[in-house]
Design an enzyme around this catalytic site. Structure first.
Site, mmCIF file in Angstrom:
data_model
loop_
_atom_site.group_PDB
_atom_site.id
_atom_site.type_symbol
_atom_site.label_atom_id
_atom_site.label_comp_id
_atom_site.label_asym_id
_atom_site.label_seq_id
_atom_site.Cartn_x
_atom_site.Cartn_y
_atom_site.Cartn_z
ATOM 1 N N LEU A 161 4.030 18.513 79.332
ATOM 2 C CA LEU A 161 2.669 18.092 79.001
ATOM 3 C C LEU A 161 1.804 19.227 79.548
ATOM 4 O O LEU A 161 1.504 19.266 80.738
ATOM 5 C CB LEU A 161 2.319 16.750 79.644
ATOM 6 C CG LEU A 161 3.119 15.559 79.147
ATOM 7 C CD1 LEU A 161 2.636 14.270 79.794
ATOM 8 C CD2 LEU A 161 3.076 15.449 77.646
ATOM 9 N N PRO A 162 1.451 20.179 78.694
ATOM 10 C CA PRO A 162 0.980 21.498 79.132
ATOM 11 C C PRO A 162 -0.428 21.541 79.698
ATOM 12 O O PRO A 162 -1.346 22.119 79.118
ATOM 13 C CB PRO A 162 1.096 22.333 77.851
ATOM 14 C CG PRO A 162 0.868 21.347 76.755
ATOM 15 C CD PRO A 162 1.502 20.071 77.242
ATOM 16 N N CYS A 163 -0.575 20.975 80.876
ATOM 17 C CA CYS A 163 -1.866 21.010 81.555
ATOM 18 C C CYS A 163 -2.289 22.436 81.872
ATOM 19 O O CYS A 163 -3.480 22.715 82.037
ATOM 20 C CB CYS A 163 -1.844 20.145 82.811
ATOM 21 S SG CYS A 163 -0.442 20.435 83.889
ATOM 22 N N HIS A 164 -1.329 23.361 81.910
ATOM 23 C CA HIS A 164 -1.659 24.761 82.172
ATOM 24 C C HIS A 164 -2.482 25.375 81.028
ATOM 25 O O HIS A 164 -3.112 26.401 81.213
ATOM 26 C CB HIS A 164 -0.390 25.585 82.418
ATOM 27 C CG HIS A 164 0.552 25.635 81.262
ATOM 28 N ND1 HIS A 164 1.466 24.633 81.015
ATOM 29 C CD2 HIS A 164 0.722 26.556 80.287
ATOM 30 C CE1 HIS A 164 2.165 24.944 79.937
ATOM 31 N NE2 HIS A 164 1.736 26.113 79.474
ATOM 32 N N ASN B 155 -5.993 15.194 83.822
ATOM 33 C CA ASN B 155 -5.158 16.385 83.730
ATOM 34 C C ASN B 155 -4.510 16.681 85.084
ATOM 35 O O ASN B 155 -3.321 17.005 85.158
ATOM 36 C CB ASN B 155 -6.002 17.575 83.264
ATOM 37 C CG ASN B 155 -5.169 18.774 82.922
ATOM 38 O OD1 ASN B 155 -4.258 18.694 82.106
ATOM 39 N ND2 ASN B 155 -5.482 19.904 83.543
#
Length: 176
Positions: free
Chosen positions: A143-146, A134
């Site tokens: 690519l919603p690492c949040h 991540n």
């Protein structure tokens, strides 16, 4: 003595997009596919991730496709579904690819713990490896690492800073 072969550098275009949380750096390939998205104040980190994933990279100023800019701007204006209109491609290990593909499946407005993502990819003991993958994600927001949080609901790390992570999650309707 045979000549040493030198791996040629990869050429990508670099564009900038103003957002409510800073200037986003958009890195695209010759086909107009997103290869990296990071923040202007984290450009060094982005360049290092590109080097790790692609080797030598030549970044020249080049506008991202209008459709990509429009989709990202619409997302920041509140049309959260627009992220699915951004075409992306990443280089990485098979494990990283698996994690990043799973990240793309986390819907806006939801979060998931690192452990839950590890379980989702059928590797429940790989929590730390999921965290590392991540953190190596070169395509922030899309690519919603949040959307990954700690098992206790804490925000934990975000490559663009916790203030941005908090903003993105609130923007998507998540109570933080």
């Amino acid at each position: 003595m045979p000549a040493r072969s030198i791996k040629p550098s990869v050429s990508f275009g670099l564009d900038r997009l103003a957002t409510p949380i800073g200037i986003a750096l958009l890195v695209t390939d010759a086909e107009g596919v997103l290869r990296a998205l990071d923040w202007e104040d984290y450009e060094h980190r982005m360049r290092e991730l590109l080097r790790l994933h692609y080797g030598a990279v030549d970044l020249g100023d080049h506008p991202a496709p209008a459709s990509m800019r429009t989709a990202l701007s619409a997302y920041f204006e509140g049309d959260l579904g627009q992220l699915s209109n951004v075409t992306w491609r990443v280089a990485g290990t098979p494990f990283q690819q698996k994690v990043w593909t799973a990240l793309a499946e986390i819907s806006a407005g939801t979060t998931m713990s690192y452990g839950a993502l590890a379980a989702k990819i059928e590797m429940p003991r790989a929590i730390r490896a999921v965290g590392h993958a991540n953190g190596s994600n070169p395509i922030s927001v899309v690519l919603p690492c949040h959307r990954l949080i700690g098992a206790d609901g804490s925000l934990v790390k975000y490559g663009g800073g916790l203030a941005r992570k908090r903003w993105l999650l609130r923007h998507e309707g998540v109570e933080v």
